[in-house]
Design a protein around this motif. Sequence first.
Motif, PDB file in Angstrom:
ATOM      1  N   ASP A 157       1.016  -1.342  -0.092  1.00 55.95           N
ATOM      2  CA  ASP A 157      -0.051  -0.008  -0.043  1.00 55.95           C
ATOM      3  C   ASP A 157       0.765   1.408  -0.030  1.00 55.95           C
ATOM      4  O   ASP A 157       0.339   2.272  -0.131  1.00 55.95           O
ATOM      5  CB  ASP A 157      -0.886   0.019   1.125  1.00 55.95           C
ATOM      6  CG  ASP A 157      -1.990  -1.154   1.383  1.00 55.95           C
ATOM      7  OD1 ASP A 157      -2.298  -1.584   0.118  1.00 55.95           O
ATOM      8  OD2 ASP A 157      -2.274  -1.556   2.328  1.00 55.95           O
ATOM      9  N   VAL A 158       2.117   1.153  -0.062  1.00 58.71           N
ATOM     10  CA  VAL A 158       3.116   2.299   0.146  1.00 58.71           C
ATOM     11  C   VAL A 158       2.858   3.291  -0.962  1.00 58.71           C
ATOM     12  O   VAL A 158       2.683   4.382  -0.361  1.00 58.71           O
ATOM     13  CB  VAL A 158       4.563   1.828   0.365  1.00 58.71           C
ATOM     14  CG1 VAL A 158       5.290   3.294   0.408  1.00 58.71           C
ATOM     15  CG2 VAL A 158       4.672   1.042   1.619  1.00 58.71           C
ATOM     16  N   ALA A 163       0.902   8.542  -2.329  1.00 58.67           N
ATOM     17  CA  ALA A 163       0.282   9.490  -3.296  1.00 58.67           C
ATOM     18  C   ALA A 163      -0.730  10.094  -2.689  1.00 58.67           C
ATOM     19  O   ALA A 163      -1.099  11.280  -3.050  1.00 58.67           O
ATOM     20  CB  ALA A 163      -0.075   8.577  -4.590  1.00 58.67           C
ATOM     21  N   ARG A 164      -1.730   9.543  -1.948  1.00 59.02           N
ATOM     22  CA  ARG A 164      -3.182  10.015  -1.625  1.00 59.02           C
ATOM     23  C   ARG A 164      -2.567  10.973  -0.279  1.00 59.02           C
ATOM     24  O   ARG A 164      -3.160  12.279  -0.448  1.00 59.02           O
ATOM     25  CB  ARG A 164      -4.019   8.957  -1.086  1.00 59.02           C
ATOM     26  CG  ARG A 164      -5.004   9.864  -0.271  1.00 59.02           C
ATOM     27  CD  ARG A 164      -6.364   8.693   0.352  1.00 59.02           C
ATOM     28  NE  ARG A 164      -7.026   8.983   0.925  1.00 59.02           N
ATOM     29  CZ  ARG A 164      -8.330  10.050   0.801  1.00 59.02           C
ATOM     30  NH1 ARG A 164      -8.144  10.385  -0.574  1.00 59.02           N
ATOM     31  NH2 ARG A 164      -8.893  10.420   1.530  1.00 59.02           N
ATOM     32  N   ALA A 165      -1.721  11.013   0.318  1.00 55.51           N
ATOM     33  CA  ALA A 165      -1.088  11.779   1.352  1.00 55.51           C
ATOM     34  C   ALA A 165      -0.598  13.014   0.717  1.00 55.51           C
ATOM     35  O   ALA A 165      -0.884  14.268   1.064  1.00 55.51           O
ATOM     36  CB  ALA A 165      -0.211  11.132   2.286  1.00 55.51           C
ATOM     37  N   PHE A 166       0.193  12.927  -0.152  1.00 54.49           N
ATOM     38  CA  PHE A 166       0.875  14.105  -0.752  1.00 54.49           C
ATOM     39  C   PHE A 166      -0.083  14.687  -1.687  1.00 54.49           C
ATOM     40  O   PHE A 166      -0.127  15.925  -1.467  1.00 54.49           O
ATOM     41  CB  PHE A 166       1.954  13.547  -1.911  1.00 54.49           C
ATOM     42  CG  PHE A 166       2.742  14.514  -2.497  1.00 54.49           C
ATOM     43  CD1 PHE A 166       3.872  14.868  -1.651  1.00 54.49           C
ATOM     44  CD2 PHE A 166       2.377  15.358  -3.362  1.00 54.49           C
ATOM     45  CE1 PHE A 166       4.801  15.858  -2.169  1.00 54.49           C
ATOM     46  CE2 PHE A 166       3.083  16.351  -4.036  1.00 54.49           C
ATOM     47  CZ  PHE A 166       4.383  16.858  -3.486  1.00 54.49           C
ATOM     48  N   GLU A 167      -1.149  14.405  -2.329  1.00 58.95           N
ATOM     49  CA  GLU A 167      -2.169  15.094  -3.014  1.00 58.95           C
ATOM     50  C   GLU A 167      -3.146  15.881  -2.077  1.00 58.95           C
ATOM     51  O   GLU A 167      -3.403  16.798  -2.405  1.00 58.95           O
ATOM     52  CB  GLU A 167      -2.853  14.046  -3.907  1.00 58.95           C
ATOM     53  CG  GLU A 167      -1.821  13.840  -5.164  1.00 58.95           C
ATOM     54  CD  GLU A 167      -2.502  12.561  -6.052  1.00 58.95           C
ATOM     55  OE1 GLU A 167      -3.920  12.343  -5.810  1.00 58.95           O
ATOM     56  OE2 GLU A 167      -1.689  11.856  -6.641  1.00 58.95           O
ATOM     57  N   ALA A 188      10.094  -4.062   4.394  1.00 60.39           N
ATOM     58  CA  ALA A 188       9.701  -4.940   3.621  1.00 60.39           C
ATOM     59  C   ALA A 188       9.578  -4.878   1.867  1.00 60.39           C
ATOM     60  O   ALA A 188       9.579  -3.882   1.550  1.00 60.39           O
ATOM     61  CB  ALA A 188       8.029  -5.332   4.240  1.00 60.39           C
ATOM     62  N   VAL A 189       9.699  -5.989   1.297  1.00 62.36           N
ATOM     63  CA  VAL A 189       9.936  -6.139  -0.017  1.00 62.36           C
ATOM     64  C   VAL A 189       8.525  -6.614  -0.566  1.00 62.36           C
ATOM     65  O   VAL A 189       7.976  -7.576  -0.300  1.00 62.36           O
ATOM     66  CB  VAL A 189      11.043  -6.956  -0.771  1.00 62.36           C
ATOM     67  CG1 VAL A 189      10.732  -7.146  -2.129  1.00 62.36           C
ATOM     68  CG2 VAL A 189      12.256  -6.584  -0.037  1.00 62.36           C
ATOM     69  N   PRO A 190       7.963  -5.754  -1.680  1.00 67.05           N
ATOM     70  CA  PRO A 190       6.640  -6.310  -2.226  1.00 67.05           C
ATOM     71  C   PRO A 190       6.571  -7.614  -2.712  1.00 67.05           C
ATOM     72  O   PRO A 190       7.813  -8.352  -3.358  1.00 67.05           O
ATOM     73  CB  PRO A 190       6.441  -5.117  -3.279  1.00 67.05           C
ATOM     74  CG  PRO A 190       7.199  -4.114  -2.970  1.00 67.05           C
ATOM     75  CD  PRO A 190       8.593  -4.593  -2.090  1.00 67.05           C
TER      76      PRO A 190
END
Length: 248
Positions: A157-158, A163-167, A188-190
Amino acid sequence: MDSMNDRLHPSVAAALAAPETPPANGARILLETLIAHGVDTVFGYPGGAVLPLYDALYAEPRLRHVLVRHEQAAVHAAEGYARTTGRTGVVFVTSGPGMANTTSGLLDAMCDSIPVLCISGQVATSAIGTDAFQECDAIGISRSVTKWNTQVRSVDDVAAVTARAFELTRQGRPGPVLLDFPKDVQLAVPRDADGDDDTPSQQKLAALRARRQSGKLTPKLPQSAVRRAAALIAQAKRPIFYGGGGLV
């Protein structure tokens, strides 16, 4: 006189000479997301819970880091950057006292409508709620001094959450947003990180870059609102212009 590398086995010398590539973990995905939004400067102060993010930052030449002496100063510096450039100021701090020290700056940004994204390190998700070393309720503490806050609990979810936080820092009335980033999620690695550029994580970043290039990430004032304001001003007998920091 021979250098040390000349006396090493060729394979060892090559390994030492090769630049270290940071892992495609949560920390690196966050940085890539910020870069996709046009970020080139961050302000911060490192600490244990945010070291994976700083390791990724050390290997990222596209971002300039401004080291402060106190976390509150990092937010105020980011405010100054936002005021003078019109862009969102980005802050990196560690958990516990690091995050808690940002509250005065976040409140100032909230009152003055300054777009700031504060990314705070947090203890590992397995330790949250156990009174771990330098753990604090970042979400509860920052709730009243931010327009939105959240905690990332999965590496998958990173990109989307960042992106949502920044926008949100610039949508509507600009203001501060806090993103709490647990240490294990930074490391963690996706599941899709197999070197393929066509993975879901890479697709999200590619979509962000495309949106930025198209100008869709830049907030624009609706022309209908401009025309309505002009009509109201034209009809006013004693118009008064009352402006804040956004007029800079």
